[in-house]
Write an enzyme that holds these catalytic residues in place. Sequence first.
Site, PDB file in Angstrom:
ATOM      1  N   GLY A  24     -55.087 -14.100  19.072  1.00 47.60           N
ATOM      2  CA  GLY A  24     -55.377 -14.988  17.949  1.00 47.60           C
ATOM      3  C   GLY A  24     -54.254 -15.983  17.701  1.00 47.60           C
ATOM      4  O   GLY A  24     -54.480 -17.150  17.411  1.00 47.60           O
ATOM      5  N   ARG A  77     -53.185 -29.071  18.239  1.00 41.81           N
ATOM      6  CA  ARG A  77     -53.073 -28.292  16.996  1.00 41.81           C
ATOM      7  C   ARG A  77     -52.130 -27.099  17.131  1.00 41.81           C
ATOM      8  O   ARG A  77     -52.270 -26.106  16.405  1.00 41.81           O
ATOM      9  CB  ARG A  77     -54.442 -27.746  16.545  1.00 41.81           C
ATOM     10  CG  ARG A  77     -55.366 -28.813  16.056  1.00 41.81           C
ATOM     11  CD  ARG A  77     -56.736 -28.244  15.775  1.00 41.81           C
ATOM     12  NE  ARG A  77     -57.594 -29.296  15.262  1.00 41.81           N
ATOM     13  CZ  ARG A  77     -57.978 -29.392  14.004  1.00 41.81           C
ATOM     14  NH1 ARG A  77     -57.619 -28.498  13.113  1.00 41.81           N
ATOM     15  NH2 ARG A  77     -58.743 -30.379  13.618  1.00 41.81           N
ATOM     16  N   MET A  94     -62.240 -10.142  13.428  1.00 37.38           N
ATOM     17  CA  MET A  94     -62.888 -11.354  12.914  1.00 37.38           C
ATOM     18  C   MET A  94     -63.376 -12.338  13.983  1.00 37.38           C
ATOM     19  O   MET A  94     -63.723 -13.480  13.650  1.00 37.38           O
ATOM     20  CB  MET A  94     -61.924 -12.073  11.945  1.00 37.38           C
ATOM     21  CG  MET A  94     -61.446 -11.165  10.823  1.00 37.38           C
ATOM     22  SD  MET A  94     -60.464 -11.991   9.578  1.00 37.38           S
ATOM     23  CE  MET A  94     -61.754 -12.831   8.649  1.00 37.38           C
ATOM     24  N   SER A 145     -54.279  -1.910  14.310  1.00 34.46           N
ATOM     25  CA  SER A 145     -53.022  -2.218  13.602  1.00 34.46           C
ATOM     26  C   SER A 145     -52.945  -1.497  12.263  1.00 34.46           C
ATOM     27  O   SER A 145     -51.870  -1.288  11.721  1.00 34.46           O
ATOM     28  CB  SER A 145     -52.920  -3.722  13.371  1.00 34.46           C
ATOM     29  OG  SER A 145     -54.028  -4.172  12.628  1.00 34.46           O
TER      30      SER A 145
HETATM   31  N1  HPA Z   1     -59.968  -6.920   8.669  1.00 31.26           N
HETATM   32  C1  HPA Z   1     -60.164  -7.895   9.557  1.00 31.26           C
HETATM   33  N2  HPA Z   1     -59.436  -8.035  10.653  1.00 31.26           N
HETATM   34  C2  HPA Z   1     -58.456  -7.146  10.867  1.00 31.26           C
HETATM   35  C3  HPA Z   1     -58.197  -6.115   9.983  1.00 31.26           C
HETATM   36  C4  HPA Z   1     -58.998  -5.999   8.833  1.00 31.26           C
HETATM   37  O1  HPA Z   1     -58.821  -5.097   8.008  1.00 31.26           O
HETATM   38  N3  HPA Z   1     -57.156  -5.414  10.486  1.00 31.26           N
HETATM   39  C5  HPA Z   1     -56.783  -6.003  11.635  1.00 31.26           C
HETATM   40  N4  HPA Z   1     -57.566  -7.057  11.882  1.00 31.26           N
END
Ligand code: HPA
Length: 245
Positions: free
Chosen positions: A24, A47, A190, A213
């Site tokens: 990301g 960007r 996401m 994580s």
């Molecule tokens: N939500 C969305 N994305 C994430 C999260 C979360 O709690 N933890 C690590 N990436």
Amino acid sequence: MNAYPTPHINAAPGDFAPAVLMPGDPKRARFIAENFFDGARPVNDVRGVQGYTGTYRGTPVSVMASGMGMPSIGIYAYELFRVFGVEAIFRVGSCGAMQENVHVRDVVLGQGACTDSRFAHQYRLPGTFAPLADFCLLKSAADIAGEMGLSFHVGNLLSSDLFYKDEEGVAPEDTAFARWRKMGVLAVEMESAALYMTAARAGKKALAICTVSDSLVTGESTTSAEREQSFTDMMTLALKCAVTL
Ligand code: HPA
């Protein structure tokens, strides 16, 4: 669409290898290129979304950041697949655990990616699309993760449009988290659903490899040293998989 450079990638088609790793964070992309690639050269910085191409164990490979969220990864994946001739994208990111048996530092291979976004509406399907990983990439990643002795899971991710949800007044058993959890979803992030849909529509391949994580179940989270080690394991896994293409 075959005009390049594209609005978001200032490169020529031959600048990207057939396999692209997508973290990301743009700084992560540079870190991967500098620490895991041989002969890395920059191929994009529009960007500040840094892209690099080099080799891993003699095979060409690229890395470029996706940014956060489905709209962002949707743009970059579309342009890479459709204009730059990329065949496979590996998302390498983090996720939040949604089940008790999924622990921080574990790896989750996204066999599928549920979503609360309306990304799929563009395809005007008369039903619900199931965004899936490419089976060959998934099998290869699971085999390699096993050989590496990693603690990993294969199953559904949730790609959510919302990191912060307003659920004021909602009972704990009624939250979005509780509902997805009941369906056996392993972890939330996401991006993966948009990546899988964009790959499916382009006839290309994708796989999300995520390290846990934090845990939405236990509240546990990783220290920065732990994140670094699990990041290194995830990158080694993704790169070994990418060069088997
Ligand atoms: N939500 C969305 N994305 C994430 C999260 C979360 O709690 N933890 C690590 N990436």
